[in-house]
Each structure stands twice: as structure tokens, then as C-alpha cells.
Design a protein around this motif. Structure first.
Motif, short mmCIF file in Angstrom:
data_model
loop_
_atom_site.label_atom_id
_atom_site.label_comp_id
_atom_site.label_asym_id
_atom_site.label_seq_id
_atom_site.Cartn_x
_atom_site.Cartn_y
_atom_site.Cartn_z
N HIS A 91 -43.15 -32.63 -19.72
CA HIS A 91 -42.91 -31.54 -19.13
C HIS A 91 -44.18 -30.93 -19.20
O HIS A 91 -44.06 -29.55 -18.23
CB HIS A 91 -41.64 -30.82 -20.05
CG HIS A 91 -40.49 -31.44 -20.10
ND1 HIS A 91 -39.99 -30.75 -19.00
CD2 HIS A 91 -39.85 -32.08 -20.49
CE1 HIS A 91 -38.55 -31.19 -18.69
NE2 HIS A 91 -39.22 -32.37 -19.55
N LEU A 92 -45.44 -31.12 -19.74
CA LEU A 92 -46.63 -30.68 -19.17
C LEU A 92 -46.86 -30.79 -17.96
O LEU A 92 -47.67 -30.15 -17.10
CB LEU A 92 -47.74 -30.78 -20.83
CG LEU A 92 -47.65 -30.06 -21.82
CD1 LEU A 92 -48.35 -30.71 -22.97
CD2 LEU A 92 -47.48 -28.61 -21.85
N LEU A 93 -47.10 -32.17 -17.70
CA LEU A 93 -46.86 -32.37 -16.34
C LEU A 93 -46.19 -31.75 -15.62
O LEU A 93 -47.43 -31.95 -14.06
CB LEU A 93 -46.63 -34.04 -16.26
CG LEU A 93 -47.84 -35.07 -16.80
CD1 LEU A 93 -47.21 -36.16 -17.25
CD2 LEU A 93 -49.27 -35.06 -16.56
N ASN A 94 -45.59 -31.38 -15.42
CA ASN A 94 -44.52 -30.40 -14.35
C ASN A 94 -45.26 -29.59 -14.05
O ASN A 94 -44.90 -28.51 -13.31
CB ASN A 94 -42.80 -30.92 -14.89
CG ASN A 94 -42.59 -32.09 -15.12
OD1 ASN A 94 -42.57 -32.96 -14.20
ND2 ASN A 94 -41.23 -32.04 -16.00
N ARG A 95 -45.63 -29.01 -15.77
CA ARG A 95 -46.11 -27.64 -15.20
C ARG A 95 -47.48 -27.26 -14.93
O ARG A 95 -47.81 -26.12 -14.49
CB ARG A 95 -46.34 -26.99 -16.92
CG ARG A 95 -44.76 -26.75 -17.37
CD ARG A 95 -44.79 -25.94 -18.55
NE ARG A 95 -45.49 -24.96 -18.67
CZ ARG A 95 -46.02 -24.04 -19.54
NH1 ARG A 95 -46.62 -24.36 -20.96
NH2 ARG A 95 -47.21 -23.02 -19.82
N PHE A 98 -52.19 -32.79 -11.49
CA PHE A 98 -53.10 -33.34 -12.22
C PHE A 98 -54.20 -33.28 -11.20
O PHE A 98 -54.95 -33.15 -12.39
CB PHE A 98 -52.68 -35.01 -11.54
CG PHE A 98 -53.45 -36.14 -11.68
CD1 PHE A 98 -53.79 -36.54 -12.93
CD2 PHE A 98 -54.55 -36.62 -10.35
CE1 PHE A 98 -54.65 -37.46 -12.83
CE2 PHE A 98 -54.95 -37.44 -10.60
CZ PHE A 98 -55.44 -38.18 -11.88
N SER A 99 -54.36 -32.57 -10.08
CA SER A 99 -55.95 -32.31 -10.09
C SER A 99 -56.30 -30.75 -11.35
O SER A 99 -57.84 -31.43 -11.63
CB SER A 99 -55.52 -31.05 -8.54
OG SER A 99 -55.65 -32.15 -7.27
N GLU A 100 -55.51 -30.03 -11.44
CA GLU A 100 -56.19 -28.98 -12.83
C GLU A 100 -56.24 -30.10 -13.99
O GLU A 100 -57.19 -29.00 -14.68
CB GLU A 100 -54.50 -28.34 -12.91
CG GLU A 100 -54.74 -27.42 -11.91
CD GLU A 100 -52.75 -26.16 -11.86
OE1 GLU A 100 -53.34 -25.20 -12.05
OE2 GLU A 100 -52.12 -27.42 -12.58
N LEU A 101 -55.65 -30.57 -14.21
CA LEU A 101 -56.22 -31.53 -15.46
C LEU A 101 -57.45 -32.39 -15.49
O LEU A 101 -58.67 -32.51 -16.30
CB LEU A 101 -54.92 -32.48 -15.77
CG LEU A 101 -54.86 -34.04 -16.62
CD1 LEU A 101 -55.63 -32.69 -18.20
CD2 LEU A 101 -54.08 -34.77 -16.86
N THR A 104 -60.18 -29.84 -15.52
CA THR A 104 -60.79 -29.14 -16.66
C THR A 104 -61.43 -30.27 -17.26
O THR A 104 -62.60 -29.87 -17.97
CB THR A 104 -59.24 -29.15 -17.65
OG1 THR A 104 -58.57 -27.98 -16.61
CG2 THR A 104 -59.51 -28.98 -18.48
N ARG A 105 -61.13 -31.76 -17.27
CA ARG A 105 -62.48 -32.57 -18.18
C ARG A 105 -63.59 -33.32 -17.30
O ARG A 105 -64.17 -33.37 -17.99
CB ARG A 105 -61.50 -34.47 -17.57
CG ARG A 105 -59.73 -34.19 -17.87
CD ARG A 105 -59.82 -35.45 -17.95
NE ARG A 105 -60.49 -36.44 -18.75
CZ ARG A 105 -60.34 -38.05 -18.97
NH1 ARG A 105 -59.57 -38.57 -18.25
NH2 ARG A 105 -61.61 -39.12 -19.40
N LEU A 106 -63.31 -32.92 -15.63
CA LEU A 106 -64.59 -32.79 -15.12
C LEU A 106 -65.49 -31.46 -16.02
O LEU A 106 -66.88 -31.88 -16.18
CB LEU A 106 -64.29 -32.02 -14.18
CG LEU A 106 -64.30 -33.52 -12.66
CD1 LEU A 106 -63.85 -32.84 -11.58
CD2 LEU A 106 -65.14 -35.08 -13.29
N LEU A 107 -64.99 -30.74 -16.49
CA LEU A 107 -66.16 -29.71 -17.22
C LEU A 107 -65.87 -30.12 -18.15
O LEU A 107 -67.14 -29.55 -18.57
CB LEU A 107 -65.20 -28.21 -17.01
CG LEU A 107 -65.39 -27.58 -15.50
CD1 LEU A 107 -64.11 -26.22 -15.46
CD2 LEU A 107 -66.95 -26.76 -14.82
N LEU A 108 -65.43 -29.49 -18.77
CA LEU A 108 -65.43 -29.96 -20.79
C LEU A 108 -66.09 -31.18 -21.04
O LEU A 108 -66.76 -31.24 -21.60
CB LEU A 108 -63.58 -30.65 -20.34
CG LEU A 108 -63.46 -30.85 -22.45
CD1 LEU A 108 -64.52 -29.20 -23.57
CD2 LEU A 108 -62.34 -30.92 -22.99
N GLU A 109 -65.76 -33.00 -19.89
CA GLU A 109 -66.32 -33.51 -20.91
C GLU A 109 -67.97 -34.11 -19.93
O GLU A 109 -68.15 -34.79 -20.68
CB GLU A 109 -65.84 -34.96 -20.49
CG GLU A 109 -63.87 -34.71 -21.39
CD GLU A 109 -63.60 -35.65 -20.82
OE1 GLU A 109 -64.36 -37.38 -21.99
OE2 GLU A 109 -62.71 -36.42 -20.55
#
Length: 240
Positions: A91-95, A98-101, A104-109
Motif C-alpha cells: 500500500h505504500l507503493l500505491n501511495r 516508483f520515481s519518487e522512491l 529519494t534514494r539518489l539524494l540519500l545514498e
């Protein structure tokens, strides 16, 4: 028991089938340990093709939610906690897209890799090497095992960064990241690419080159995103 399932249009992607089955589990209409209807029955209930249903069931099996017993049938995993956690992640994936995820990983990691090169102790580097070795040894294993080891590698990089908040942010979405990755089958070439780029990241961190480590991590995450997008696009075309 199966009357609560709703029909799905044939153009719907396999992920929505997974979502509906997981919802039935959460609602108690399917019980952990229960034998599921046959593939033919489920396809008729959901009004989808059997190949589409088969793809969804493969993803559920990879996630560890179902067990397919040869000559017997398909059973739900006995672990209620496992089912519940994957339901929440779905349900998190529905909210969130995938691009947002990936963004976020690009910035964080990327920043974590830079900090890792600056702050890692010798003990941290040994743990990073061990995490890399475990991932590299999973080239021929199941998708779930490979992506779990891949996440252990990224958590090891986070440990090297010495930024506890960044580590907690990554840990909070760890199962969600694994769920995204295992839902899209990956070939040997993609795994080899991931292992090779991870090796370069380790080398840059050990060389204390923060800029290079950050650049390599950015490329690693971006390549992962592109591979998933391509596979997802291919599956959508097959659904038409």
C-alpha cells in the motif's frame, strides 16, 4: 471463501492482482497456511489471463508469501507478521510512485557514500567487504535472497557514513525497496552489473575518495531504476 474477490480488467498489471490477494489476507478471507484455489479458478475469479496470474503468483512466491508444493497446490505462508508487513509495503507503493522512491534514494545514498569514504573505520570497511562478498555470492540464488543481500550492502554503506539518521531513513524503507526489486524479475546480466558497480563503490570508499564514491553510488541507483522501469514497461506491453 473466494466470493469476496473482485473482477479485474484484463489490462490491469500483475501488481494489482497481488494487491487484491494481499487485501484478502489482511481481511481474513484468506488465512495463513490455507491452500489457495487453483490457478484456473483464481484466473476465472479475477477475470485475468492465466499467464498474468502466473506472473503475480511468482512475485508472491519470491516475496515469501506463498509456497507452491509440486503435485499439491499453492499455500499461503504461515507467518502472519510477514504477510502483514508486505501488505503495508504494497500500500505504500500505491501511495508513492516508483520515481519518487528512486529520487529519494539518489539524494540519500549518494550523500551516504560520500560520508562513508570520509568517516568509515577499519572495522566498518571490513563489515562492508563482508556485506559485498555475501551479495556477490548470491548471483545464482533466488531474487529475494539476492535483493536482501543487496540491501545489507547498502545498510553497510550507511553504517560507514556514521550518520545515524540517514541510516534509520534507509532502514525504514528497506523492506519496501526489496519488495520493489523482487516484483520485477532480473536476469543474470543485471545482477552481474549490480555486483560490479557495488565493487567499484567499495573500492572508492576504501580509497577515501568521497566524490567518486558518491558519483558511483548515484550511477548505481540510477541504473537500478532504469532496469526496473524497462522490465516494468516490457511487462505492460505483454499485458496488451
Amino acid at each position: 471463501m473466494t466470493s469476496g474477490l473482485k473482477k479485474i480488467k484484463k489490462s490491469t498489471i500483475a501488481e494489482l492482482i497481488i494487491d487484491q490477494i494481499l487485501q484478502m489476507i489482511e481481511e481474513g478471507k484468506f488465512i495463513p497456511g490455507q491452500k489457495l484455489p487453483s490457478e484456473k479458478e483464481l484466473a476465472e475469479i479475477l477475470s485475468v489471463s492465466r499467464p498474468t496470474l502466473r506472473e503475480a503468483m511468482r512475485s508472491l512466491m519470491t516475496m515469501g508469501l506463498i509456497e507452491i508444493r509440486a503435485g499439491d497446490g499453492t499455500y499461503l505462508n504461515d507467518s502472519v507478521k510477514l504477510v502483514s508487513e508486505h501488505f503495508k509495503n504494497t500500500h505504500l507503493l500505491n501511495r508513492f510512485s516508483f520515481s519518487e522512491l528512486i529520487d529519494t534514494r539518489l539524494l540519500l545514498e549518494t550523500q551516504m557514500a560520500k560520508l562513508a569514504a570520509q568517516n568509515a573505520t577499519e572495522e566498518d570497511l571490513e563489515a562492508l567487504e563482508a556485506a559485498y562478498d555475501k551479495m556477490a555470492a548470491c548471483l545464482e540464488t533466488s531474487a529475494l535472497d539476492f535483493h536482501n543481500m543487496d540491501m545489507e550492502f547498502h545498510i553497510a554503506v550507511a553504517n560507514c557514513s556514521k550518520n545515524r539518521f540517514m541510516k534509520e531513513m534507509l532502514s525504514a524503507v528497506e523492506e519496501l525497496l526489496v519488495l520493489v526489486n523482487v516484483s520485477i524479475p532480473s536476469g543474470r546480466d543485471i545482477r552481474e552489473q549490480s555486483i560490479a558497480s557495488s565493487r567499484r563503490i567499495v573500492d572508492a570508499i576504501e580509497a577515501r575518495d568521497g566524490e567518486l564514491a558518491g558519483k558511483l553510488m548515484y550511477e548505481h541507483i540510477a541504473d537500478t531504476g532504469e532496469n526496473v522501469k524497462k522490465q516494468h514497461s516490457h511487462e505492460l506491453q505483454e499485458q496488451v
